[in-house]
Motif scaffolding. Structure first.
Motif, PDB file in Angstrom:
ATOM      1  N   ILE A  17      72.719  35.825  74.136  1.00  0.00           N
ATOM      2  CA  ILE A  17      71.774  34.809  74.625  1.00  0.00           C
ATOM      3  C   ILE A  17      72.117  34.411  76.057  1.00  0.00           C
ATOM      4  CG2 ILE A  17      71.032  32.387  74.337  1.00  0.00           C
ATOM      5  CD1 ILE A  17      71.211  32.814  71.296  1.00  0.00           C
ATOM      6  N   GLU A  18      73.413  34.198  76.288  1.00  0.00           N
ATOM      7  CA  GLU A  18      73.888  33.809  77.624  1.00  0.00           C
ATOM      8  C   GLU A  18      73.486  34.857  78.677  1.00  0.00           C
ATOM      9  OE1 GLU A  18      75.132  30.821  77.784  1.00  0.00           O
ATOM     10  OE2 GLU A  18      75.393  31.036  79.963  1.00  0.00           O
ATOM     11  N   CYS A  19      73.648  36.125  78.341  1.00  0.00           N
ATOM     12  CA  CYS A  19      73.292  37.204  79.275  1.00  0.00           C
ATOM     13  C   CYS A  19      71.775  37.296  79.443  1.00  0.00           C
ATOM     14  CB  CYS A  19      73.828  38.553  78.777  1.00  0.00           C
ATOM     15  SG  CYS A  19      75.614  38.646  78.732  1.00  0.00           S
ATOM     16  N   TYR A  20      71.058  37.105  78.344  1.00  0.00           N
ATOM     17  CA  TYR A  20      69.597  37.189  78.374  1.00  0.00           C
ATOM     18  C   TYR A  20      69.006  36.097  79.257  1.00  0.00           C
ATOM     19  CZ  TYR A  20      65.184  38.819  76.337  1.00  0.00           C
ATOM     20  OH  TYR A  20      63.954  39.381  76.147  1.00  0.00           O
ATOM     21  N   LYS A  21      69.620  34.915  79.181  1.00  0.00           N
ATOM     22  CA  LYS A  21      69.183  33.788  80.014  1.00  0.00           C
ATOM     23  C   LYS A  21      69.321  34.097  81.489  1.00  0.00           C
ATOM     24  CE  LYS A  21      70.299  29.722  77.152  1.00  0.00           C
ATOM     25  NZ  LYS A  21      71.410  28.735  76.976  1.00  0.00           N
ATOM     26  N   GLN A  22      70.232  35.072  81.802  1.00  0.00           N
ATOM     27  CA  GLN A  22      70.437  35.434  83.210  1.00  0.00           C
ATOM     28  C   GLN A  22      69.590  36.651  83.589  1.00  0.00           C
ATOM     29  OE1 GLN A  22      74.652  35.578  84.117  1.00  0.00           O
ATOM     30  NE2 GLN A  22      75.059  33.749  82.895  1.00  0.00           N
ATOM     31  N   GLY A  23      68.668  37.035  82.687  1.00  0.00           N
ATOM     32  CA  GLY A  23      67.721  38.087  83.034  1.00  0.00           C
ATOM     33  C   GLY A  23      68.118  39.491  82.616  1.00  0.00           C
ATOM     34  N   ALA A  24      69.213  39.630  81.853  1.00  0.00           N
ATOM     35  CA  ALA A  24      69.703  40.964  81.499  1.00  0.00           C
ATOM     36  C   ALA A  24      68.878  41.621  80.391  1.00  0.00           C
ATOM     37  CB  ALA A  24      71.161  40.866  81.058  1.00  0.00           C
ATOM     38  N   PHE A  25      68.898  42.964  80.365  1.00  0.00           N
ATOM     39  CA  PHE A  25      68.431  43.746  79.219  1.00  0.00           C
ATOM     40  C   PHE A  25      69.603  43.836  78.253  1.00  0.00           C
ATOM     41  CE2 PHE A  25      64.555  46.219  80.761  1.00  0.00           C
ATOM     42  CZ  PHE A  25      64.288  45.316  81.766  1.00  0.00           C
ATOM     43  N   ILE A  26      69.318  43.709  76.935  1.00  0.00           N
ATOM     44  CA  ILE A  26      70.407  43.621  75.962  1.00  0.00           C
ATOM     45  C   ILE A  26      70.298  44.694  74.883  1.00  0.00           C
ATOM     46  CG2 ILE A  26      71.561  42.120  74.269  1.00  0.00           C
ATOM     47  CD1 ILE A  26      71.579  40.704  76.866  1.00  0.00           C
ATOM     48  N   THR A  27      71.428  45.281  74.528  1.00  0.00           N
ATOM     49  CA  THR A  27      71.496  46.077  73.298  1.00  0.00           C
ATOM     50  C   THR A  27      72.455  45.395  72.334  1.00  0.00           C
ATOM     51  OG1 THR A  27      71.093  48.127  74.515  1.00  0.00           O
ATOM     52  CG2 THR A  27      71.999  48.338  72.304  1.00  0.00           C
ATOM     53  N   LEU A  28      71.963  45.119  71.125  1.00  0.00           N
ATOM     54  CA  LEU A  28      72.820  44.525  70.100  1.00  0.00           C
ATOM     55  C   LEU A  28      73.304  45.628  69.173  1.00  0.00           C
ATOM     56  CD1 LEU A  28      70.532  41.549  68.942  1.00  0.00           C
ATOM     57  CD2 LEU A  28      72.353  41.483  70.667  1.00  0.00           C
ATOM     58  N   VAL A  29      74.576  45.622  68.868  1.00  0.00           N
ATOM     59  CA  VAL A  29      75.132  46.613  67.940  1.00  0.00           C
ATOM     60  C   VAL A  29      75.790  45.894  66.767  1.00  0.00           C
ATOM     61  CG1 VAL A  29      76.733  48.537  67.675  1.00  0.00           C
ATOM     62  CG2 VAL A  29      75.606  48.178  69.874  1.00  0.00           C
ATOM     63  N   ALA A  30      75.359  46.208  65.561  1.00  0.00           N
ATOM     64  CA  ALA A  30      75.981  45.682  64.344  1.00  0.00           C
ATOM     65  C   ALA A  30      75.459  46.524  63.188  1.00  0.00           C
ATOM     66  CB  ALA A  30      75.632  44.211  64.145  1.00  0.00           C
ATOM     67  N   ARG A  31      75.902  46.234  61.950  1.00  0.00           N
ATOM     68  CA  ARG A  31      75.486  47.083  60.834  1.00  0.00           C
ATOM     69  C   ARG A  31      74.188  46.607  60.182  1.00  0.00           C
ATOM     70  NH1 ARG A  31      80.904  46.217  57.780  1.00  0.00           N
ATOM     71  NH2 ARG A  31      80.277  44.211  58.644  1.00  0.00           N
ATOM     72  N   ASN A  32      74.139  45.357  59.790  1.00  0.00           N
ATOM     73  CA  ASN A  32      73.020  44.851  58.986  1.00  0.00           C
ATOM     74  C   ASN A  32      71.722  44.702  59.801  1.00  0.00           C
ATOM     75  OD1 ASN A  32      71.271  42.662  57.854  1.00  0.00           O
ATOM     76  ND2 ASN A  32      72.766  42.828  56.189  1.00  0.00           N
ATOM     77  N   GLU A  33      70.682  45.450  59.397  1.00  0.00           N
ATOM     78  CA  GLU A  33      69.449  45.502  60.198  1.00  0.00           C
ATOM     79  C   GLU A  33      68.669  44.189  60.167  1.00  0.00           C
ATOM     80  OE1 GLU A  33      67.102  48.982  59.606  1.00  0.00           O
ATOM     81  OE2 GLU A  33      68.853  50.315  59.705  1.00  0.00           O
ATOM     82  N   ASP A  34      68.675  43.510  59.016  1.00  0.00           N
ATOM     83  CA  ASP A  34      67.956  42.231  58.936  1.00  0.00           C
ATOM     84  C   ASP A  34      68.556  41.206  59.882  1.00  0.00           C
ATOM     85  OD1 ASP A  34      66.343  43.295  57.029  1.00  0.00           O
ATOM     86  OD2 ASP A  34      67.511  42.523  55.329  1.00  0.00           O
ATOM     87  N   LYS A  35      69.905  41.134  59.874  1.00  0.00           N
ATOM     88  CA  LYS A  35      70.581  40.190  60.768  1.00  0.00           C
ATOM     89  C   LYS A  35      70.296  40.543  62.234  1.00  0.00           C
ATOM     90  CE  LYS A  35      74.981  40.052  59.485  1.00  0.00           C
ATOM     91  NZ  LYS A  35      76.406  39.729  59.479  1.00  0.00           N
ATOM     92  N   LEU A  36      70.246  41.842  62.534  1.00  0.00           N
ATOM     93  CA  LEU A  36      69.962  42.289  63.905  1.00  0.00           C
ATOM     94  C   LEU A  36      68.582  41.823  64.362  1.00  0.00           C
ATOM     95  CD1 LEU A  36      71.449  45.922  63.932  1.00  0.00           C
ATOM     96  CD2 LEU A  36      71.991  44.125  65.588  1.00  0.00           C
ATOM     97  N   LEU A  37      67.575  42.027  63.477  1.00  0.00           N
ATOM     98  CA  LEU A  37      66.200  41.652  63.838  1.00  0.00           C
ATOM     99  C   LEU A  37      66.059  40.144  63.999  1.00  0.00           C
ATOM    100  CD1 LEU A  37      64.023  44.113  61.718  1.00  0.00           C
ATOM    101  CD2 LEU A  37      64.336  44.027  64.215  1.00  0.00           C
ATOM    102  N   GLN A  38      66.736  39.416  63.105  1.00  0.00           N
ATOM    103  CA  GLN A  38      66.749  37.956  63.164  1.00  0.00           C
ATOM    104  C   GLN A  38      67.319  37.486  64.506  1.00  0.00           C
ATOM    105  OE1 GLN A  38      65.438  36.648  60.401  1.00  0.00           O
ATOM    106  NE2 GLN A  38      65.390  34.691  61.495  1.00  0.00           N
ATOM    107  N   ALA A  39      68.447  38.088  64.894  1.00  0.00           N
ATOM    108  CA  ALA A  39      69.110  37.716  66.153  1.00  0.00           C
ATOM    109  C   ALA A  39      68.227  38.087  67.346  1.00  0.00           C
ATOM    110  CB  ALA A  39      70.468  38.410  66.255  1.00  0.00           C
TER     111      ALA A  39
END
Ligand SMILES: NC(=O)C1=CN([C@@H]2O[C@H](COP(=O)(O)OP(=O)(O)OC[C@H]3O[C@@H](n4cnc5c(N)ncnc54)[C@H](OP(=O)(O)O)[C@@H]3O)[C@@H](O)[C@H]2O)C=CC1
Ligand SMILES: CCCCCCCCCCCCCCCC(=O)[C@@H](N)CO
Length: 299
Positions: A17-39
């Motif tokens: 979130i902190e990086c996104y607020k500064q205008g960055a493109f983000i890739t999130l990496v984790a296992r659980n797909e539901d949690k990823l989409l929620q985030a």
């Protein structure tokens, strides 16, 4: 592009979130797909322009290196090269040495340590070629001192420090800066999970330092990473611990080096009192247990 492992929850999500607020493109990496989409949904609320993208990748960072390398390659094809990698995926399990399964040691080493090696190894070549990059490792205060109950966790977090120091020396000439963060207890889903099985001793000792908000920890980590600081810590105890345990860690500024030289003796003195109080907590808990065992037998 900024890539955050463990970006679907807790500290990692707040870093994203902190990086996104500064205008960055983000890739999130984790296992659980539901949690990823929620985030992803939550992070997208903080956009500052309509071109920004949050990409989700479901992979276990600790299992298969070639898989980790592949998904990172795919992300770079979509969003461009990674200019900041944050290794935040991790977990904690505590218990007395003899009560922890041997497999717990293997698991924590694999997720916390190898899970930081693999993504870093996958991005380093491109970073060196481009001569830009930031790599962040999320260790812990428990990666600066060993505590009752943390034989498996602390060693996996200490390992990160060795990796980071060696790597920083290699990549500094390529304008790549490594940051190691040492957060205290932080109010996250992971922390709640950890508390379910934490020994009393570990809890009492940890309560020496108050629990932080993940937003605050994330803000500090992103700031230190952007500035290229090797060390990232929070609060006065965090500052003291980092100064005290600086060892042969790279120094970022003359001021930082001078502060370490001047404060070392004082902080060691303070640390001796803390160590004394930790030992007495352990002794008190042991006596308490012995007493209640006797009471149970006579009852
Ligand atoms: N909270 C605290 O008190 C402190 C935490 N830390 C460290 O900060 C980091 C984040 O902690 P916190 O925010 O509390 O944790 P959370 O449990 O809230 O979040 C952990 C994140 O890591 C992901 N993750 C876990 N294992 C793997 C794996 N094998 N492969 C890919 N992703 C994985 C999880 O997603 P999923 O499960 O879906 O894969 C999730 O996104 C950890 O490294 C932790 O050790 C350090 C000091 C204090
Ligand atoms: C001058 C010396 C100052 C000494 C201060 C000593 C403070 C010791 C407290 C350590 C607490 C450990 C937190 C671990 C958090 C963690 O990693 C887990 N919560 C992960 O989930």
């Amino acid at each position: 592009m900024k890539e955050v492992t463990g970006g679907s929850s807790g500290i990692g999500k707040c870093i994203a979130i902190e990086c996104y607020k500064q205008g960055a493109f983000i890739t999130l990496v984790a296992r659980n797909e539901d949690k990823l989409l929620q985030a992803k949904k939550e992070i997208e609320k903080h956009s500052i322009n309509d071109k920004q993208v949050v990409l989700c990748i479901s992979v276990d960072v600790s299992q298969d290196y070639s898989q980790v390398e592949n998904v990172i390659k795919q992300a770079q094809e979509k969003l461009g090269p990674v200019d900041m990698l944050v290794n935040c995926a991790g977990m904690s399990l505590s218990g007395k040495f003899e009560d922890l399964e041997v497999s717990t040691f293997e698991r924590l080493m694999s997720v916390n340590y190898l899970g930081s090696v693999y993504p870093s190894r996958a991005v380093i070549t491109t970073m060196k070629e481009r001569r830009v990059g930031r790599i962040v490792f999320v260790s812990s205060q428990a990666g600066q001192l060993g505590l009752f109950g943390f034989t498996a966790y602390s060693s996996s977090k200490f390992a990160i420090r060795g990796l980071a120091e060696a790597l920083q020396m290699e990549v500094k000439p390529y304008n790549i800066y490594v940051t190691v963060a040492y957060p205290p207890d932080t109010d996250t889903p992971g922390f709640a999970e950890e508390n379910k099985t934490k020994p009393l001793e570990t809890r009492l000792i940890s309560e020496t330092v108050s629990v932080c908000k993940p937003e605050q920890v994330a803000k500090q980590i992103v700031k230190d990473a952007i500035q290229g600081n090797f060390n990232s810590s929070i609060g006065s105890d965090g500052y003291m611990l980092s100064s005290l345990t600086c060892g042969m860690a790279p120094v970022t500024s003359i001021t930082e080096g001078l502060q370490q030289v001047v404060t070392m003796g004082l902080f060691r003195t303070i640390a001796l009192f803390y160590l004394g109080s930790f030992d007495s907590i352990v002794r008190r808990c042991m006596m308490q247990r012995a007493k209640s065992e006797i009471a149970d037998k006579t009852a």
